[in-house]
Design a protein around this motif. Structure first.
Motif, PDB file in Angstrom:
ATOM      1  N   UNK A  96       9.365   9.016 -10.470  1.00  0.00           N
ATOM      2  CA  UNK A  96       9.570   9.164  -8.989  1.00  0.00           C
ATOM      3  C   UNK A  96      10.679   8.342  -8.591  1.00  0.00           C
ATOM      4  N   UNK A  97      11.701   8.532  -7.878  1.00  0.00           N
ATOM      5  CA  UNK A  97      12.712   8.020  -7.400  1.00  0.00           C
ATOM      6  C   UNK A  97      11.963   6.807  -6.359  1.00  0.00           C
ATOM      7  N   UNK A  98      12.593   5.854  -6.000  1.00  0.00           N
ATOM      8  CA  UNK A  98      12.356   5.095  -4.806  1.00  0.00           C
ATOM      9  C   UNK A  98      11.955   5.696  -3.506  1.00  0.00           C
ATOM     10  N   UNK A  99      12.964   6.691  -3.313  1.00  0.00           N
ATOM     11  CA  UNK A  99      12.624   7.261  -1.952  1.00  0.00           C
ATOM     12  C   UNK A  99      11.540   8.138  -1.803  1.00  0.00           C
ATOM     13  N   UNK A 100      11.227   8.857  -3.189  1.00  0.00           N
ATOM     14  CA  UNK A 100      10.019   9.755  -3.160  1.00  0.00           C
ATOM     15  C   UNK A 100       8.873   8.724  -3.055  1.00  0.00           C
ATOM     16  N   UNK A 101       8.711   7.539  -3.786  1.00  0.00           N
ATOM     17  CA  UNK A 101       7.438   6.714  -3.511  1.00  0.00           C
ATOM     18  C   UNK A 101       7.227   6.657  -2.172  1.00  0.00           C
ATOM     19  N   UNK A 102       8.405   5.957  -1.435  1.00  0.00           N
ATOM     20  CA  UNK A 102       8.060   5.606  -0.051  1.00  0.00           C
ATOM     21  C   UNK A 102       8.033   6.579   0.790  1.00  0.00           C
ATOM     22  N   UNK A 103       8.546   7.748   0.769  1.00  0.00           N
ATOM     23  CA  UNK A 103       8.285   9.073   1.438  1.00  0.00           C
ATOM     24  C   UNK A 103       6.653   9.424   1.399  1.00  0.00           C
ATOM     25  N   UNK A 146       0.827  -1.200   0.058  1.00  0.00           N
ATOM     26  CA  UNK A 146      -0.026  -0.032   0.091  1.00  0.00           C
ATOM     27  C   UNK A 146       0.843   1.391  -0.117  1.00  0.00           C
ATOM     28  N   UNK A 147       1.874   1.361   0.800  1.00  0.00           N
ATOM     29  CA  UNK A 147       2.949   2.323   0.837  1.00  0.00           C
ATOM     30  C   UNK A 147       3.504   2.512  -0.745  1.00  0.00           C
ATOM     31  N   UNK A 148       3.836   1.444  -1.386  1.00  0.00           N
ATOM     32  CA  UNK A 148       4.364   1.785  -2.749  1.00  0.00           C
ATOM     33  C   UNK A 148       3.097   2.385  -3.578  1.00  0.00           C
ATOM     34  N   UNK A 149       2.017   1.615  -3.454  1.00  0.00           N
ATOM     35  CA  UNK A 149       1.021   2.225  -4.404  1.00  0.00           C
ATOM     36  C   UNK A 149       0.624   3.544  -4.240  1.00  0.00           C
ATOM     37  N   UNK A 150       0.406   3.903  -3.075  1.00  0.00           N
ATOM     38  CA  UNK A 150      -0.320   5.213  -2.774  1.00  0.00           C
ATOM     39  C   UNK A 150       0.978   6.124  -2.836  1.00  0.00           C
ATOM     40  N   UNK A 151       2.230   5.772  -2.811  1.00  0.00           N
ATOM     41  CA  UNK A 151       3.310   6.584  -2.860  1.00  0.00           C
ATOM     42  C   UNK A 151       3.412   7.087  -4.280  1.00  0.00           C
ATOM     43  N   UNK A 152       3.129   5.966  -5.224  1.00  0.00           N
ATOM     44  CA  UNK A 152       3.425   6.120  -6.618  1.00  0.00           C
ATOM     45  C   UNK A 152       2.156   7.098  -7.014  1.00  0.00           C
ATOM     46  N   UNK A 153       1.039   6.889  -6.652  1.00  0.00           N
ATOM     47  CA  UNK A 153      -0.120   7.736  -6.903  1.00  0.00           C
ATOM     48  C   UNK A 153      -0.022   9.047  -6.587  1.00  0.00           C
ATOM     49  N   UNK A 194       4.474   6.785   2.868  1.00  0.00           N
ATOM     50  CA  UNK A 194       4.372   6.780   4.426  1.00  0.00           C
ATOM     51  C   UNK A 194       3.462   7.872   4.774  1.00  0.00           C
ATOM     52  N   UNK A 195       3.520   9.059   4.041  1.00  0.00           N
ATOM     53  CA  UNK A 195       2.871  10.216   4.423  1.00  0.00           C
ATOM     54  C   UNK A 195       1.373   9.875   4.345  1.00  0.00           C
ATOM     55  N   UNK A 196       1.077   9.287   3.201  1.00  0.00           N
ATOM     56  CA  UNK A 196      -0.600   8.869   3.071  1.00  0.00           C
ATOM     57  C   UNK A 196      -1.023   8.006   4.193  1.00  0.00           C
ATOM     58  N   UNK A 197      -0.067   6.862   4.361  1.00  0.00           N
ATOM     59  CA  UNK A 197      -0.330   5.881   5.462  1.00  0.00           C
ATOM     60  C   UNK A 197      -0.786   6.721   6.956  1.00  0.00           C
ATOM     61  N   UNK A 226       2.791  10.864  -6.258  1.00  0.00           N
ATOM     62  CA  UNK A 226       3.854  11.200  -6.782  1.00  0.00           C
ATOM     63  C   UNK A 226       3.049  11.566  -8.304  1.00  0.00           C
ATOM     64  N   UNK A 227       2.428  10.854  -8.975  1.00  0.00           N
ATOM     65  CA  UNK A 227       1.785  10.953 -10.165  1.00  0.00           C
ATOM     66  C   UNK A 227       0.917  12.178 -10.019  1.00  0.00           C
ATOM     67  N   UNK A 228       0.203  12.462  -8.919  1.00  0.00           N
ATOM     68  CA  UNK A 228      -0.662  13.552  -8.798  1.00  0.00           C
ATOM     69  C   UNK A 228       0.072  14.617  -8.667  1.00  0.00           C
ATOM     70  N   UNK A 229       1.328  14.714  -8.229  1.00  0.00           N
ATOM     71  CA  UNK A 229       2.101  15.922  -8.294  1.00  0.00           C
ATOM     72  C   UNK A 229       2.984  16.276  -9.466  1.00  0.00           C
ATOM     73  N   UNK A 230       2.528  15.352 -10.531  1.00  0.00           N
ATOM     74  CA  UNK A 230       3.056  15.647 -11.868  1.00  0.00           C
ATOM     75  C   UNK A 230       4.574  15.004 -11.956  1.00  0.00           C
ATOM     76  N   UNK A 231       4.969  14.260 -11.140  1.00  0.00           N
ATOM     77  CA  UNK A 231       6.205  13.755 -11.135  1.00  0.00           C
ATOM     78  C   UNK A 231       5.859  11.961 -11.613  1.00  0.00           C
ATOM     79  N   UNK A 232       6.288  11.938 -12.865  1.00  0.00           N
ATOM     80  CA  UNK A 232       5.916  10.503 -13.575  1.00  0.00           C
ATOM     81  C   UNK A 232       7.059   9.442 -13.540  1.00  0.00           C
TER      82      UNK A 232
END
Lengths: 670, 281, 255
Positions: A388-395, A371-378, A398-401, A380-386
């Motif tokens: 995203x680095x591994x760290x960005x996705x995780x960060x 969930x952290x990965x999938x929400x992180x990716x979403x 985790x914020x979403x969680x 990032x995309x929502x922010x326009x970052x298509x």
């Protein structure tokens, strides 16, 4: 058998309650102050009943063992409260809520009661909002909903992870208002010690002032028991330390039947046991199963290595993980009902895949990394970052969680000292709720006239398994919207009775019995503490009357509990005196009742030769390990009559369950 | 709820503390503005500026009203403070054997009563030092102004004048006498001819000057110490006043807190600095 | 994390009843699991005391998951012990060192008289609630539809934050003045922020404050200790809001 008339009104399902209300007798406002009502317990069911009856004008006396009515254990409910409001326009209706509850209860509850519950559910939300309960809202200012296990609509109203607290404080505020107006007199730090029955009717209680030890007599024209469930028979449970069965058990001993005691809900997501000094298990809300995936290592040697601290769960590759709920129940996956999820976890641990390094190795993972990965990716995309680095996705993940479950994650970390954002949570099922309880008819009256039972203390609405977010609904429905009518119907016959004297010989006798009992415990002067007996009882219950039950185990449990009870009366040590604040004495009196109840639970479980809901008899399962009901024989409520402390002597009365409006089917969450 | 109960409620008591306290903060600003005259300008110009300020403070009717409000505020703030402290002590008859209040609150916030008492003691001392002299005691000289003017023989000779609030210069001679501390009278006809400035400037400068006052060192230290007490009192008190009045806002409250701390450092700091500067002069 | 065992010395307030004089007693307790909660450690001590034929320590507790507000205890000089945002039942022994001496005292306030040992009587809070901590509507459930009045999310969220109060009394215990303003402020705020409660917001503030004063709590001096020690992190902006409501009501009162 004749006693078990459920008093279900005639007519079509949807009109039963309305018709019944129209036909019930009333008590005129000028007569109500002449009538006394006792309410035992101030949780959702008790506080709402006391407030409503006080509001109507009855003379109410409310009792709780806590130092304030606001502390009743309803306060700990986290997730939410169901109501068939259909605010989300996703096809919900009174009928759907009714149907889901009956099905969730594995077809072991009473149609008419459940329909009434669904019918008044909407009013509960109206009432609570008017009372100032701060439910979660959307940006438009309207109420928000979420979804819970075993349903396909969003009908759960919530206030963060503290819905029970907010609802209880709402009921407490209504109760406080009545206390302030002098219409309810509140007796905190008081425990009900016995029910006084005069000429076959409940006429009062014997209560003990827990601070002074004083024994008090209180008379009333009717007694409401709203004292909660009996999960503490297992010692370790999500119940509060003080939760007990005594009020229910006392009325059982005075003639009220106890129904379906073996129906216990084991909640799948609790923090596992960590050591022998542990006193309490902590729930992690069912809502977490929306985002977490439950797994154990597929290889036993991996599980063993994890237990020994040689491997970390994050080192187990994806292909060596067994997401057993997703594997067994692809349609509902991690959101199967509680009983199903709990049993599946036990099955894996019994097979040697448990990961917790405690005595029993009982623990599975609730993993948020996907969930952290999938929400992180979403995010990032929502922010326009298509890209995203591994760290960005995780960060971002985790914020979403954190936004969604922050308080639960913080609580987990506080208790376990492990960071659930980095490591999967360790969870294991724990005793949470008891569907069984005192048998009541449609009017919530027990088999003792004038003695009503509401909330978790009765058996009526949840069958063999309760759906999430339904307990709060039932407690408030009983107190606000059912008892005021049905109790008045009973009290209409009492307007000529006049004040009931506490000098009656029945009061005298009951008080003497209570005092003798207290003296008995203080004089045993044995060697072992009350808790040590309670823990031993808990172990017997958990191992033999827990998630998986079989004939041999249940028979052994019945014998072991009997022996333990004898030992208790021989060797318990209760320090202190009767006339002082003496928590050890309080505990001894409660555990004595649990030692009788536990045995009855085993007797009931042994009698019910089928598997349904939370009651899983290992002899009755299909090839895939699913429950096998026996509707022919056990589509009934097992109501037990007390015949002494040895539950082997209890007499069974059956109430047949007729399904007029619902077609019974096998529960299928695959 | 009766008016009496409302007035006796803990919240109203706190509101009075806040109102009087915040009013006294504005008083401090006014007082400091005057005191600045002691050091911003030097020599005769400085003396004149300060004495003019002192005269204004003593004679302006509006200021007069304000001064009574100030006296009232000080007394009320102090006595209410003492009463509240008494009540607060009574609310916990038995204290903790072991307590670590530093973990949850700032030091000044916990010692407001003691800091306030120190400030009150200082106010009394301060008023005895100056206010008493100016108002009650008679022996403060009028602000004298010495000029050198050419004499009849051409040589420069010094002559003294009384300096008056309407900027006249009255020659200091046998014809003129002083009544009611500042009224100048023509002796022969007993007519008031002018009103002069009391020379508070000299009083102050002498007070803190080691050359004029043997105890100047002691007083400078006392004043600096008292200003420290005031600073700590304000460190908590300034923002606390706003909170008591119900003025709390997620955005503005942090600003109020910063402003309060700045105020607490700058205002008492300046007061203290002035005494030191005079001492060193 | 790996379980460790520590030995500790406890200095615990023992007092037979509300009338008697109490004192700090010293106990040593060995082999305390760092995974135990503080209350489980006390259970262990009581188990030891009972087997030594001594009287166990009385302390309040119930849910043991940080929500009922029953547990209290002033531990090593702080309400609910050294961890912030935590009730005593969720304080774990890993926060303490091997060989440490731990002081355990009851809440101290005139308005919270001691019942026994570490148990205090907090019924003053109930009486404050009874004086006005409610919305005066009946319990028919027939008032109006729950969605009839939209509530701005921001207000609903703030009301919820205030409503999160568990009534444990840590605010009173931590306040050097034993003031109950955070408790009362939170309740007044919760209702004042919601349209349903706004109707009688000012009358409520007057009544609850009157009762609070009668109970013998001290005055608020805005030290902010309550906010820091509150296990639910309730903000003192709720106190300011109560002050506003009270002043508005007081200025309009015509009695």
């Amino acid at each position: 058998m004749s006693k078990l008339d459920a008093q279900i009104p005639e007519g079509p399902l949807a009109e039963k309650w309305t018709n019944h209300k129209n036909q019930m007798k009333l008590v005129a406002p000028n007569n109500r102050p002449k009538i006394d009502v006792i309410v035992v317990g101030t949780g959702l069911a008790g506080a709402s009943a006391a407030a409503s009856l006080g509001e109507m004008g009855y003379n109410v006396k409310a009792f709780c063992f806590q130092d304030s009515p606001r502390r009743a254990h309803s306060i700990a409910a986290q997730g939410g409260i169901n109501a068939a409001k259909n605010y989300q326009n996703d096809g919900d209706s009174i009928y759907r809520l009714f149907y889901d509850t009956i099905k969730g209860g594995d077809y072991r509850s009473r149609e008419a009661n459940v329909y009434r519950l669904a019918e008044v559910s909407g009013n509960i939300i109206d009432q609570c909002v008017a009372q100032g309960v701060p439910f979660a809202r959307e940006y438009g200012g309207l109420l928000d909903n979420r979804s819970f296990g075993g349903t396909q609509v969003q009908r759960t109203f919530y206030a963060a992870g503290q819905t029970g607290q907010q609802l209880l404080l709402g009921a407490y505020s209504a109760l406080s208002r009545q206390i302030g107006l002098g219409r309810v007199s509140m007796h905190s730090r008081h425990e009900m010690m016995d029910l006084v029955v005069i000429d076959g009717k409940a006429r009062g209680i014997i209560a003990r002032n827990l601070v002074s030890g004083e024994i008090e007599r209180h008379s009333a024209h009717a007694v409401v028991i709203a004292s909660g469930g009996y999960g503490n028979v297992y010692f370790l449970s999500t119940n509060a330390m003080g939760s007990n069965v005594s009020a229910g058990w006392k009325i059982h001993k005075r003639g009220a039947y106890f129904a379906n005691p073996c129906f216990v809900q084991i909640h799948p997501t609790c923090i596992p046991v960590h050591g022998t000094n542990q006193s309490k298990l902590t729930l992690m809300s069912e809502s977490l199963r929306n985002s977490g995936r439950i797994w154990v290592p597929s290889k036993k040697e991996d599980a063993a290595a994890i237990r020994e601290g040689q491997l970390k769960p994050t080192q187990i590759p994806e292909e060596d993980r067994d997401y057993f709920l997703e594997r067994r129940y692809p349609a509902f996956g991690n959101l199967v009902p509680r009983d199903v999820a709990s049993r599946a976890a036990k099955e894996r641990c019994d097979a040697g895949h448990g990961i917790e390094a405690n005595d029993t190795n009982e623990g599975v993972y609730l993993d948020f990394s996907s969930e952290i990965r999938s929400k992180g990716k979403q995010a990032a995309y929502a922010k326009g970052d298509h890209h995203p680095s591994e760290e960005t996705i995780l960060a971002l993940g985790k914020k979403w969680i954190e936004e969604k479950y922050g308080n639960l994650f913080a609580m987990y970390e506080k208790i376990t000292d492990e960071n659930p954002y980095e490591m999967p949570m360790k969870i294991y099922p724990a005793v949470h709720y008891t569907m069984g309880g005192v048998w009541v008819d449609y009017n919530l009256q027990s088999t003792i006239p004038g003695c009503f039972v509401s909330g978790e203390a009765n058996f009526s609405d949840h069958g063999a398994n309760r759906l999430g977010a339904s307990a709060l609904m039932q407690g408030l429905a009983d107190g606000y919207f059912v008892l005021p009518y049905t109790l008045s119907n009973y009290l209409a016959e009492e307007i000529r009775t006049g004040k009931i004297s506490t000098d009656a010989p029945e009061f005298e006798a009951a008080e003497r019995e209570v005092k003798d009992r207290i003296q008995l415990f203080l004089s045993i002067n044995g060697t072992r503490s009350v808790d040590s007996f309670h823990k031993k009882l808990g172990l017997i219950m958990w191992n033999k009357v827990g998630m998986g039950r079989n004939e041999a185990g249940l028979k052994a449990a019945i014998d072991e509990i009997g022996l333990l009870r004898e030992e208790f009366y021989r060797d318990v040590r209760v320090p202190g005196e009767a006339h002082e604040y003496n928590p050890e004495l309080d505990k001894a009196l409660r555990v004595a009742d649990l030692l009788e109840l536990g045995q009855l639970m085993a007797v009931d479980a042994l009698n019910r030769n089928e598997s349904c809901g939370g009651h899983f008899r290992e002899e009755y399962q299909d090839k895939e390990g699913e429950t096998l009901r026996n509707d022919e024989r056990f589509k009934m409520v097992a109501a037990w009559e007390y015949r002494g402390p040895d539950s082997n002597k209890s007499v069974l009365h059956e109430e047949k369950l007729d399904y007029e409006f619902i077609k019974i089917a096998a529960r299928n969450y695959k | 709820m009766s008016i009496k109960t409302i007035l006796n409620s803990s919240i109203v008591k706190k509101v009075w503390m806040a109102l009087t306290g915040l009013f006294l903060c504005t008083f401090l600003v006014g007082h400091l503005a005057g005191n600045m005259q002691l050091v911003l300008k030097t020599g005769e110009e400085g003396r004149r500026a300060f004495n003019e300020y002192a005269y204004f403070m003593a004679h302006n009717p509006f200021i007069k009203v304000l001064s009574y409000v100030t006296y009232f505020s000080i007394i009320f703030h102090a006595f209410q403070g003492f009463y509240l402290t008494y009540q607060n002590k009574k609310a916990r008859p038995q204290g903790y054997a072991y307590s670590k209040p530093a973990a949850n609150s700032s030091l000044p916030s916990r010692y407001m009563a003691i800091l306030g008492t120190l400030v009150l003691v200082f106010i009394v001392t301060h008023m005895a030092n100056f206010w008493w002299k100016a108002k009650i005691k008679e022996d403060i000289p009028l602000h004298a102004y010495t000029v050198s003017i050419p004499g009849p023989m051409g040589q420069m000779q010094k002559q003294e004048f009384y300096y008056t609030h309407n900027l006249q210069l009255i020659p200091k001679n046998d014809e003129i006498t002083v009544k009611n501390k500042t009224d100048l009278y023509m002796k022969s006809v007993n007519i008031k001819v002018a009103e002069g400035y009391v020379d508070l400037h000299t009083v102050v400068m002498d007070f803190f000057s080691p050359k004029q006052n043997e105890q100047a060192m002691f007083y400078v230290l006392l004043y600096v110490f008292s200003m420290c007490a005031l600073a700590f009192h304000l460190w908590h008190g300034f923002a606390s006043g706003f909170q008591s009045l119900g003025l709390n806002h997620r955005r503005y409250t942090p600003l109020i807190h910063s402003a309060g701390k700045l105020f607490a450092v700058i205002v008492p700091g300046m007061f203290a600095l002035i005494t030191i500067l005079i001492y060193l002069k | 994390m790996a379980t460790k065992f520590i030995n500790i010395t406890l200095k615990i307030w023992r007092q037979q009843n509300s009338q008697s004089k109490g004192s700090l007693e010293t106990y040593t307790l060995n082999k305390v699991s760092t995974d135990s909660s503080f209350l489980e450690m006390l259970d262990q001590l009581n188990e030891q005391l009972i087997s030594d034929q001594k009287s166990p320590v009385a302390f309040d507790h119930d849910c043991r998951e940080g929500i009922c507000g029953m547990c209290s205890l002033y531990i090593n000089g702080r309400a609910h012990g050294p961890a912030t945002g935590t009730t005593t039942c969720q304080l774990h022994m890993r926060k303490f060192k091997d060989g440490e001496t731990i002081y355990v005292e009851p809440w101290r306030s005139k308005a919270f008289p001691i019942v026994k040992d570490l148990v205090v009587d907090r019924s003053a809070f109930d009486r404050i609630q009874q004086a006005g901590g409610f919305i005066s509507i009946n319990t028919s459930g027939k008032t109006m539809d729950a969605n009839a009045i939209p509530v701005p999310k921001q207000n609903a969220d703030k009301a919820f934050e205030a409503a999160a109060c568990i009534g444990c009394g840590a605010c009173v215990a931590a306040c050097k003045n034993s003031s109950a303003m955070l408790f009362v402020g939170a309740k007044v705020s919760q209702y004042a922020l919601l349209p349903q409660g706004k109707v009688e917001a000012q009358e409520r503030a007057l009544n609850m404050v009157r009762q609070m004063d009668e109970e013998g709590f001290g005055n608020c001096t805005n030290t902010g200790a309550c906010e820091v020690e509150c296990p639910k992190g309730i903000s003192i902006e709720n106190i300011a809001r109560m002050n506003r409501e009270f002043l508005l009501a007081a200025s309009k009162s015509n009695k």
